[in-house]
Design a protein around this motif. Structure first.
Motif, mmCIF file in Angstrom:
data_model
loop_
_atom_site.group_PDB
_atom_site.id
_atom_site.type_symbol
_atom_site.label_atom_id
_atom_site.label_comp_id
_atom_site.label_asym_id
_atom_site.label_seq_id
_atom_site.Cartn_x
_atom_site.Cartn_y
_atom_site.Cartn_z
ATOM 1 N N LEU A 118 18.022 64.817 -3.255
ATOM 2 C CA LEU A 118 16.663 64.345 -3.634
ATOM 3 C C LEU A 118 16.182 65.196 -5.079
ATOM 4 O O LEU A 118 15.631 64.563 -5.972
ATOM 5 N N LEU A 119 16.583 66.549 -5.358
ATOM 6 C CA LEU A 119 16.240 67.232 -6.147
ATOM 7 C C LEU A 119 17.092 66.529 -7.779
ATOM 8 O O LEU A 119 16.476 66.424 -8.574
ATOM 9 N N GLY A 120 18.153 66.166 -7.496
ATOM 10 C CA GLY A 120 18.866 65.368 -8.558
ATOM 11 C C GLY A 120 18.299 64.044 -8.903
ATOM 12 O O GLY A 120 18.043 63.870 -10.160
ATOM 13 N N ALA A 121 17.794 63.368 -7.979
ATOM 14 C CA ALA A 121 17.042 62.101 -8.208
ATOM 15 C C ALA A 121 16.023 62.157 -8.889
ATOM 16 O O ALA A 121 15.547 61.702 -9.630
ATOM 17 N N LEU A 122 14.946 63.370 -8.431
ATOM 18 C CA LEU A 122 13.706 63.681 -9.077
ATOM 19 C C LEU A 122 13.997 64.258 -10.428
ATOM 20 O O LEU A 122 13.120 63.849 -11.446
ATOM 21 N N HIS A 123 14.958 65.007 -10.847
ATOM 22 C CA HIS A 123 15.306 65.230 -11.990
ATOM 23 C C HIS A 123 15.537 64.319 -12.979
ATOM 24 O O HIS A 123 14.981 64.122 -14.204
ATOM 25 N N TYR A 124 16.307 63.260 -12.516
ATOM 26 C CA TYR A 124 16.345 62.058 -13.250
ATOM 27 C C TYR A 124 15.099 61.334 -13.421
ATOM 28 O O TYR A 124 14.709 60.833 -14.714
ATOM 29 N N LEU A 125 14.502 60.874 -12.462
ATOM 30 C CA LEU A 125 13.472 59.999 -12.260
ATOM 31 C C LEU A 125 12.220 60.594 -13.220
ATOM 32 O O LEU A 125 11.407 59.977 -13.885
ATOM 33 N N ARG A 126 11.971 61.742 -13.006
ATOM 34 C CA ARG A 126 10.825 62.445 -13.677
ATOM 35 C C ARG A 126 10.903 62.499 -15.116
ATOM 36 O O ARG A 126 9.935 62.315 -15.997
ATOM 37 N N GLY A 127 12.104 62.653 -15.397
ATOM 38 C CA GLY A 127 12.615 62.683 -16.838
ATOM 39 C C GLY A 127 12.250 61.455 -17.548
ATOM 40 O O GLY A 127 11.962 61.149 -18.373
ATOM 41 N N LEU A 128 12.668 60.216 -16.775
ATOM 42 C CA LEU A 128 12.671 58.681 -17.222
ATOM 43 C C LEU A 128 11.422 58.635 -17.383
ATOM 44 O O LEU A 128 11.037 57.753 -18.186
ATOM 45 N N CYS A 129 10.442 59.076 -16.624
ATOM 46 C CA CYS A 129 9.197 58.439 -16.561
ATOM 47 C C CYS A 129 8.135 59.491 -17.436
ATOM 48 O O CYS A 129 7.138 59.286 -17.570
ATOM 49 N N GLY A 130 8.961 60.478 -18.109
ATOM 50 C CA GLY A 130 8.197 61.293 -19.154
ATOM 51 C C GLY A 130 7.294 62.527 -18.503
ATOM 52 O O GLY A 130 6.579 62.990 -19.286
ATOM 53 N N ALA A 131 7.654 62.729 -17.423
ATOM 54 C CA ALA A 131 6.944 63.980 -16.719
ATOM 55 C C ALA A 131 7.391 65.439 -17.481
ATOM 56 O O ALA A 131 8.570 65.503 -17.729
ATOM 57 N N ALA A 132 6.398 66.208 -17.620
ATOM 58 C CA ALA A 132 6.822 67.540 -18.270
ATOM 59 C C ALA A 132 7.493 68.229 -17.414
ATOM 60 O O ALA A 132 8.343 69.184 -17.773
ATOM 61 N N ASP A 133 7.387 68.110 -16.066
ATOM 62 C CA ASP A 133 8.301 68.917 -15.144
ATOM 63 C C ASP A 133 9.457 68.459 -14.698
ATOM 64 O O ASP A 133 10.049 69.065 -13.546
ATOM 65 N N ALA A 134 10.285 67.608 -15.384
ATOM 66 C CA ALA A 134 11.333 66.959 -15.119
ATOM 67 C C ALA A 134 12.661 68.077 -14.840
ATOM 68 O O ALA A 134 13.364 68.111 -14.011
#
Length: 133
Positions: free
Chosen positions: A47-63
């Motif tokens: 889940l952490l790996g998926a969130l690292h990618y998806l949050r970055g893709l969506c432009g989140a500052a916390d990626a």
């Protein structure tokens, strides 16, 4: 004559046995048994790996925070090299799975982020409640 042979034979067998034991390499220690929550930890790492990618893709500052959390998780578990590789592999699998699926942020990516944040929170609470000191 027979009495002299038996002690010699016994000494020879003892010497051969000792020589065989000395020549045998020491067996490596058995690997540590995985903790009872290992499956949950692997899912959390994924889940952490998926969130690292998806949050970055969506432009989140916390990626990048999700990669940092993964590093902290590995350090906190202080695993042997085999467990470290399992956890890192799960993180990378989560990252790559969504890297292959999503090329841009969309409603589906946002829904996945929310669902994975919820699932990760449940897993973390469950591990903490069951296994924390």
């Amino acid at each position: 004559m027979r009495r002299a042979v038996l002690p010699c034979l016994a000494l020879w067998l003892a010497a051969a046995s000792a020589a065989g034991q000395a020549a045998a390499p020491a067996a490596p220690p058995p690997p540590a048994a995985p903790p009872p929550y290992q499956g949950q930890m692997l899912r959390l790492a994924e889940l952490l790996g998926a969130l690292h990618y998806l949050r970055g893709l969506c432009g989140a500052a916390d990626a990048s925070a999700y990669r940092e959390r993964m590093t902290a998780l590995i350090e906190g578990e202080a695993p042997d090299e085999a467990r470290k590789a399992l956890l890192a592999g799960a993180f990378n699998r989560g990252y790559r799975t969504f890297q292959q699926t999503y090329r841009s942020c969309n409603a589906s990516a946002d829904a996945t982020i929310r669902a994975y944040l919820d699932e990760g929170g449940r897993i973390a609470r469950d591990i903490g409640a069951r296994y924390a000191n």
